[in-house]
Design a protein around this motif. Structure first.
Motif, PDB file in Angstrom:
ATOM      1  N   GLU A 295      -0.354  -4.523  16.291  1.00 51.95           N
ATOM      2  CA  GLU A 295      -0.219  -4.622  15.714  1.00 51.95           C
ATOM      3  C   GLU A 295      -1.327  -4.877  14.556  1.00 51.95           C
ATOM      4  O   GLU A 295       0.010  -4.223  13.275  1.00 51.95           O
ATOM      5  N   LEU A 296      -2.050  -3.645  14.925  1.00 50.48           N
ATOM      6  CA  LEU A 296      -2.021  -3.485  13.076  1.00 50.48           C
ATOM      7  C   LEU A 296      -2.114  -2.259  12.969  1.00 50.48           C
ATOM      8  O   LEU A 296      -1.781  -2.040  12.034  1.00 50.48           O
ATOM      9  N   VAL A 297      -1.386  -0.781  13.797  1.00 47.81           N
ATOM     10  CA  VAL A 297      -0.351  -0.103  12.891  1.00 47.81           C
ATOM     11  C   VAL A 297       0.398  -0.571  13.064  1.00 47.81           C
ATOM     12  O   VAL A 297       1.013   0.060  11.537  1.00 47.81           O
ATOM     13  N   THR A 298       1.282  -1.387  13.834  1.00 48.35           N
ATOM     14  CA  THR A 298       3.071  -1.994  12.795  1.00 48.35           C
ATOM     15  C   THR A 298       1.826  -2.424  11.334  1.00 48.35           C
ATOM     16  O   THR A 298       3.548  -2.010  10.407  1.00 48.35           O
ATOM     17  N   ASN A 299       1.728  -2.993  11.372  1.00 49.19           N
ATOM     18  CA  ASN A 299       1.210  -3.793   9.989  1.00 49.19           C
ATOM     19  C   ASN A 299       0.902  -2.845   8.952  1.00 49.19           C
ATOM     20  O   ASN A 299       1.028  -2.502   7.826  1.00 49.19           O
ATOM     21  N   ALA A 300       0.272  -1.384   9.444  1.00 48.81           N
ATOM     22  CA  ALA A 300      -0.028  -0.904   8.722  1.00 48.81           C
ATOM     23  C   ALA A 300       0.956   0.385   7.757  1.00 48.81           C
ATOM     24  O   ALA A 300       1.283   0.796   7.515  1.00 48.81           O
TER      25      ALA A 300
ATOM     26  N   ARG B  91      -6.633   2.414  10.081  1.00 49.84           N
ATOM     27  CA  ARG B  91      -6.854   2.969   8.220  1.00 49.84           C
ATOM     28  C   ARG B  91      -5.936   3.505   7.687  1.00 49.84           C
ATOM     29  O   ARG B  91      -4.922   4.654   8.530  1.00 49.84           O
ATOM     30  N   ASP B  92      -5.613   2.854   6.738  1.00 50.11           N
ATOM     31  CA  ASP B  92      -4.297   3.166   6.023  1.00 50.11           C
ATOM     32  C   ASP B  92      -4.797   3.899   4.422  1.00 50.11           C
ATOM     33  O   ASP B  92      -5.702   3.418   4.241  1.00 50.11           O
ATOM     34  N   SER B  93      -3.649   4.550   3.656  1.00 51.74           N
ATOM     35  CA  SER B  93      -4.265   4.743   2.157  1.00 51.74           C
ATOM     36  C   SER B  93      -3.767   4.051   1.438  1.00 51.74           C
ATOM     37  O   SER B  93      -3.503   4.541  -0.083  1.00 51.74           O
ATOM     38  N   GLY B  94      -2.663   3.490   1.790  1.00 51.75           N
ATOM     39  CA  GLY B  94      -1.783   2.514   1.154  1.00 51.75           C
ATOM     40  C   GLY B  94      -1.884   2.041   0.533  1.00 51.75           C
ATOM     41  O   GLY B  94      -3.864   0.631   0.393  1.00 51.75           O
ATOM     42  N   ARG B  95      -1.277   1.182  -1.133  1.00 51.05           N
ATOM     43  CA  ARG B  95      -1.336  -0.408  -1.410  1.00 51.05           C
ATOM     44  C   ARG B  95      -0.375  -1.448  -0.342  1.00 51.05           C
ATOM     45  O   ARG B  95       0.529  -1.805  -1.079  1.00 51.05           O
ATOM     46  N   TRP B  96      -1.576  -2.207   0.017  1.00 49.06           N
ATOM     47  CA  TRP B  96      -0.984  -3.995   0.587  1.00 49.06           C
ATOM     48  C   TRP B  96      -0.220  -4.321  -1.089  1.00 49.06           C
ATOM     49  O   TRP B  96      -1.260  -4.752  -1.606  1.00 49.06           O
ATOM     50  N   LYS B  97       0.882  -5.026  -0.617  1.00 45.76           N
ATOM     51  CA  LYS B  97       1.331  -5.723  -1.378  1.00 45.76           C
ATOM     52  C   LYS B  97       1.456  -8.021  -0.370  1.00 45.76           C
ATOM     53  O   LYS B  97       1.678  -7.523   0.284  1.00 45.76           O
ATOM     54  N   ARG B  98       1.064  -8.416  -1.900  1.00 40.43           N
ATOM     55  CA  ARG B  98       1.264 -10.083  -0.698  1.00 40.43           C
ATOM     56  C   ARG B  98       2.800 -10.000  -0.133  1.00 40.43           C
ATOM     57  O   ARG B  98       3.134  -9.646  -1.165  1.00 40.43           O
ATOM     58  N   ARG B  99       2.674 -10.809   0.544  1.00 42.54           N
ATOM     59  CA  ARG B  99       4.090 -11.154   1.603  1.00 42.54           C
ATOM     60  C   ARG B  99       3.787 -13.486   0.950  1.00 42.54           C
ATOM     61  O   ARG B  99       2.960 -13.328   1.271  1.00 42.54           O
ATOM     62  N   ARG B 100       5.104 -12.786   0.350  1.00 44.48           N
ATOM     63  CA  ARG B 100       5.765 -14.337   0.899  1.00 44.48           C
ATOM     64  C   ARG B 100       5.763 -15.176   2.208  1.00 44.48           C
ATOM     65  O   ARG B 100       5.817 -14.115   3.796  1.00 44.48           O
ATOM     66  N   ARG B 101       5.408 -15.935   1.919  1.00 44.38           N
ATOM     67  CA  ARG B 101       5.300 -16.854   3.769  1.00 44.38           C
ATOM     68  C   ARG B 101       6.228 -16.960   4.437  1.00 44.38           C
ATOM     69  O   ARG B 101       7.492 -17.662   3.757  1.00 44.38           O
TER      70      ARG B 101
END
Length: 121
Positions: A28-33, A58-68
């Motif tokens: 789950e955590l790797v897939t999310n990243a 850990r990742d070096s990205g910029r997460w975007k808010r997702r719509r529900r």
């Protein structure tokens, strides 16, 4: 990373429900990243202290808010991690994201025990 996790857990003598749930938390955590951070690199660290597994993605990205998701098909990964982990958390910074979880392993799921001087066991 799933195969790596399975190999490490087997080396540490972890089986049963703990082995399954730890692999699921990692997945789950790797897939999310990979899907949501936009990072070109993702790392996984697994450590075991006594009867507790600690994992960090850990990742070096910029997460975007997702719509529900109105159908509820997506967006349940962190809830699943929270349910299966003893403790979990997420830290976002300008340098990326660190998601972590801890999972206590009951004696029934340990095929062998390690002494403090055996690293790894």
């Amino acid at each position: 990373m799933r195969a790596f996790t399975a190999a490490v857990l087997a080396h540490w003598g972890i089986s049963g429900a703990s082995e399954y749930e730890i692999r699921e938390i990692v997945s789950e955590l790797v897939t999310n990243a990979c899907l949501h951070s936009g990072s070109v690199d993702v790392s996984l660290t697994l450590t075991m202290y006594g009867d507790t597994i600690h994992l960090t993605v850990r990742d070096s990205g910029r997460w975007k808010r997702r719509r529900r998701d109105p159908l509820g098909i997506n967006g349940r990964g962190l809830a699943l991690v929270s349910h299966q982990a003893t403790r979990s958390g997420l830290t976002r910074s300008a340098g990326g994201t660190e998601a972590w979880a801890q999972r206590e392993v009951p004696a029934a799921d340990l095929l062998r025990s390690c002494g403090p001087w055996e690293s790894p066991c």
